[in-house]
Write a protein that holds these residues in place. Structure first.
Motif, PDB file in Angstrom:
ATOM      1  N   LEU A  15       0.790  -0.906   0.024  1.00  0.00           N
ATOM      2  CA  LEU A  15      -0.034   0.062   0.057  1.00  0.00           C
ATOM      3  C   LEU A  15       0.850   1.181   0.098  1.00  0.00           C
ATOM      4  O   LEU A  15       0.519   2.227  -0.698  1.00  0.00           O
ATOM      5  N   LYS A  16       1.815   1.373   0.828  1.00  0.00           N
ATOM      6  CA  LYS A  16       2.803   2.388   0.844  1.00  0.00           C
ATOM      7  C   LYS A  16       3.498   2.745  -0.527  1.00  0.00           C
ATOM      8  O   LYS A  16       3.691   3.853  -1.114  1.00  0.00           O
ATOM      9  N   ALA A  17       3.803   1.716  -1.199  1.00  0.00           N
ATOM     10  CA  ALA A  17       4.364   1.695  -2.477  1.00  0.00           C
ATOM     11  C   ALA A  17       3.619   2.235  -3.475  1.00  0.00           C
ATOM     12  O   ALA A  17       3.700   3.240  -4.334  1.00  0.00           O
ATOM     13  N   GLN A  18       2.253   1.866  -3.448  1.00  0.00           N
ATOM     14  CA  GLN A  18       1.493   2.442  -4.339  1.00  0.00           C
ATOM     15  C   GLN A  18       1.157   3.716  -4.205  1.00  0.00           C
ATOM     16  O   GLN A  18       0.874   4.710  -5.126  1.00  0.00           O
ATOM     17  N   LEU A  19       0.988   4.405  -2.862  1.00  0.00           N
ATOM     18  CA  LEU A  19       0.804   5.618  -2.570  1.00  0.00           C
ATOM     19  C   LEU A  19       1.894   6.510  -3.318  1.00  0.00           C
ATOM     20  O   LEU A  19       1.650   7.428  -3.823  1.00  0.00           O
ATOM     21  N   LYS A  20       3.213   6.037  -3.017  1.00  0.00           N
ATOM     22  CA  LYS A  20       4.355   6.811  -3.591  1.00  0.00           C
ATOM     23  C   LYS A  20       4.384   6.661  -5.045  1.00  0.00           C
ATOM     24  O   LYS A  20       4.750   7.768  -5.646  1.00  0.00           O
ATOM     25  N   LEU A  21       4.096   5.458  -5.614  1.00  0.00           N
ATOM     26  CA  LEU A  21       3.979   5.472  -7.300  1.00  0.00           C
ATOM     27  C   LEU A  21       3.030   6.457  -7.690  1.00  0.00           C
ATOM     28  O   LEU A  21       3.242   7.109  -8.812  1.00  0.00           O
ATOM     29  N   ASN A  22       1.785   6.777  -7.165  1.00  0.00           N
ATOM     30  CA  ASN A  22       0.636   7.498  -7.520  1.00  0.00           C
ATOM     31  C   ASN A  22       0.931   9.142  -7.094  1.00  0.00           C
ATOM     32  O   ASN A  22       0.097   9.948  -7.319  1.00  0.00           O
ATOM     33  N   GLY A  23       1.919   9.179  -6.204  1.00  0.00           N
ATOM     34  CA  GLY A  23       2.237  10.560  -5.560  1.00  0.00           C
ATOM     35  C   GLY A  23       1.019  10.873  -4.732  1.00  0.00           C
ATOM     36  O   GLY A  23       0.908  12.179  -4.579  1.00  0.00           O
ATOM     37  N   ILE A  24       0.650  10.027  -3.959  1.00  0.00           N
ATOM     38  CA  ILE A  24      -0.422  10.459  -2.944  1.00  0.00           C
ATOM     39  C   ILE A  24       0.017  10.317  -1.451  1.00  0.00           C
ATOM     40  O   ILE A  24       0.741   9.157  -0.964  1.00  0.00           O
ATOM     41  N   SER A  25      -0.091  11.428  -0.659  1.00  0.00           N
ATOM     42  CA  SER A  25       0.279  11.380   0.547  1.00  0.00           C
ATOM     43  C   SER A  25      -0.783  10.630   1.693  1.00  0.00           C
ATOM     44  O   SER A  25      -2.028  10.604   1.135  1.00  0.00           O
ATOM     45  N   PHE A  54      -7.726  -2.479   2.947  1.00  0.00           N
ATOM     46  CA  PHE A  54      -6.723  -2.502   2.086  1.00  0.00           C
ATOM     47  C   PHE A  54      -7.216  -2.113   0.567  1.00  0.00           C
ATOM     48  O   PHE A  54      -6.847  -1.338  -0.166  1.00  0.00           O
ATOM     49  N   LEU A  55      -8.315  -2.867   0.309  1.00  0.00           N
ATOM     50  CA  LEU A  55      -8.875  -2.707  -1.186  1.00  0.00           C
ATOM     51  C   LEU A  55      -9.711  -1.348  -1.283  1.00  0.00           C
ATOM     52  O   LEU A  55      -9.375  -0.851  -2.396  1.00  0.00           O
ATOM     53  N   GLN A  56     -10.132  -0.811  -0.258  1.00  0.00           N
ATOM     54  CA  GLN A  56     -10.786   0.472  -0.295  1.00  0.00           C
ATOM     55  C   GLN A  56      -9.653   1.495  -0.768  1.00  0.00           C
ATOM     56  O   GLN A  56      -9.795   2.408  -1.437  1.00  0.00           O
ATOM     57  N   CYS A  57      -8.392   1.289   0.224  1.00  0.00           N
ATOM     58  CA  CYS A  57      -7.338   2.235  -0.358  1.00  0.00           C
ATOM     59  C   CYS A  57      -7.038   2.389  -1.666  1.00  0.00           C
ATOM     60  O   CYS A  57      -6.760   3.367  -2.450  1.00  0.00           O
ATOM     61  N   LEU A  58      -6.603   1.186  -2.188  1.00  0.00           N
ATOM     62  CA  LEU A  58      -6.175   0.880  -3.378  1.00  0.00           C
ATOM     63  C   LEU A  58      -7.165   1.147  -4.474  1.00  0.00           C
ATOM     64  O   LEU A  58      -6.674   2.106  -5.327  1.00  0.00           O
ATOM     65  N   ASN A  59      -8.453   1.233  -4.217  1.00  0.00           N
ATOM     66  CA  ASN A  59      -9.461   1.519  -5.257  1.00  0.00           C
ATOM     67  C   ASN A  59      -9.384   3.218  -5.102  1.00  0.00           C
ATOM     68  O   ASN A  59      -9.390   3.884  -6.234  1.00  0.00           O
ATOM     69  N   ALA A  60      -9.415   3.668  -4.019  1.00  0.00           N
ATOM     70  CA  ALA A  60      -9.455   5.194  -4.160  1.00  0.00           C
ATOM     71  C   ALA A  60      -8.272   5.899  -4.579  1.00  0.00           C
ATOM     72  O   ALA A  60      -8.374   6.790  -5.166  1.00  0.00           O
ATOM     73  N   ILE A  61      -7.041   5.214  -4.581  1.00  0.00           N
ATOM     74  CA  ILE A  61      -5.764   5.764  -5.455  1.00  0.00           C
ATOM     75  C   ILE A  61      -5.860   5.322  -6.731  1.00  0.00           C
ATOM     76  O   ILE A  61      -4.804   5.714  -7.437  1.00  0.00           O
ATOM     77  N   GLY A  62      -6.601   4.601  -7.308  1.00  0.00           N
ATOM     78  CA  GLY A  62      -6.767   3.925  -8.718  1.00  0.00           C
ATOM     79  C   GLY A  62      -5.730   3.124  -9.000  1.00  0.00           C
ATOM     80  O   GLY A  62      -5.377   2.715 -10.184  1.00  0.00           O
ATOM     81  N   ALA A  63      -5.176   2.113  -7.955  1.00  0.00           N
ATOM     82  CA  ALA A  63      -4.387   1.278  -7.951  1.00  0.00           C
ATOM     83  C   ALA A  63      -5.137  -0.274  -8.359  1.00  0.00           C
ATOM     84  O   ALA A  63      -5.557  -0.988  -7.544  1.00  0.00           O
ATOM     85  N   HIS A  64      -5.481  -0.370  -9.709  1.00  0.00           N
ATOM     86  CA  HIS A  64      -6.374  -1.325 -10.131  1.00  0.00           C
ATOM     87  C   HIS A  64      -5.817  -2.763 -10.322  1.00  0.00           C
ATOM     88  O   HIS A  64      -6.287  -3.799 -10.550  1.00  0.00           O
ATOM     89  N   GLN A  65      -4.532  -2.847 -10.569  1.00  0.00           N
ATOM     90  CA  GLN A  65      -3.636  -3.939 -10.797  1.00  0.00           C
ATOM     91  C   GLN A  65      -2.510  -3.882  -9.982  1.00  0.00           C
ATOM     92  O   GLN A  65      -1.639  -2.845  -9.727  1.00  0.00           O
ATOM     93  N   LEU A  66      -2.132  -5.216  -9.458  1.00  0.00           N
ATOM     94  CA  LEU A  66      -0.734  -5.189  -8.491  1.00  0.00           C
ATOM     95  C   LEU A  66       0.208  -6.153  -8.780  1.00  0.00           C
ATOM     96  O   LEU A  66      -0.395  -7.323  -9.324  1.00  0.00           O
ATOM     97  N   SER A  67       1.235  -6.310  -8.672  1.00  0.00           N
ATOM     98  CA  SER A  67       2.145  -7.385  -8.788  1.00  0.00           C
ATOM     99  C   SER A  67       2.554  -7.738  -7.166  1.00  0.00           C
ATOM    100  O   SER A  67       2.949  -6.660  -6.388  1.00  0.00           O
ATOM    101  N   LEU A  68       2.360  -8.893  -6.805  1.00  0.00           N
ATOM    102  CA  LEU A  68       2.900  -9.304  -5.559  1.00  0.00           C
ATOM    103  C   LEU A  68       4.049  -9.977  -5.549  1.00  0.00           C
ATOM    104  O   LEU A  68       4.527 -10.503  -4.705  1.00  0.00           O
ATOM    105  N   ALA A  69       5.044  -9.729  -6.671  1.00  0.00           N
ATOM    106  CA  ALA A  69       6.526 -10.514  -6.719  1.00  0.00           C
ATOM    107  C   ALA A  69       7.322  -9.639  -5.819  1.00  0.00           C
ATOM    108  O   ALA A  69       7.030  -8.442  -5.651  1.00  0.00           O
TER     109      ALA A  69
END
Length: 69
Positions: A15-25, A54-69
């Motif tokens: 979740l932190k990585a997705q925030l950083k990738l999307n430039g969201i504080s 977790f899903l609510q946060c990802l949806n809110a920031i527009g992260a609809h695909q993740l890599s779990l690797a």
């Protein structure tokens, strides 16, 4: 307080990585999901949150695909 297990840490880090990738504080995320910044900060630092949160946060920031690797 119990320590984070590896899965809690992994979820928080994703979740932190997705925030950083999307430039969201944390403050912006809090606004997007209708929460308060300290609550978001605490949940992510502890890694203690539900799958629904977790899903609510990802949806809110527009992260609809993740890599779990």
């Amino acid at each position: 307080m119990p320590e984070q297990n590896e899965w809690e840490a992994k979820a928080a880090n994703i979740l932190k990585a997705q925030l950083k990738l999307n430039g969201i504080s944390y403050a912006q995320l809090a606004e997007l999901i209708g929460d308060k910044e300290p609550n978001v900060r605490n949940k992510l630092s502890r890694g203690k949150f539900s799958a629904a949160y977790f899903l609510q946060c990802l949806n809110a920031i527009g992260a609809h695909q993740l890599s779990l690797a």
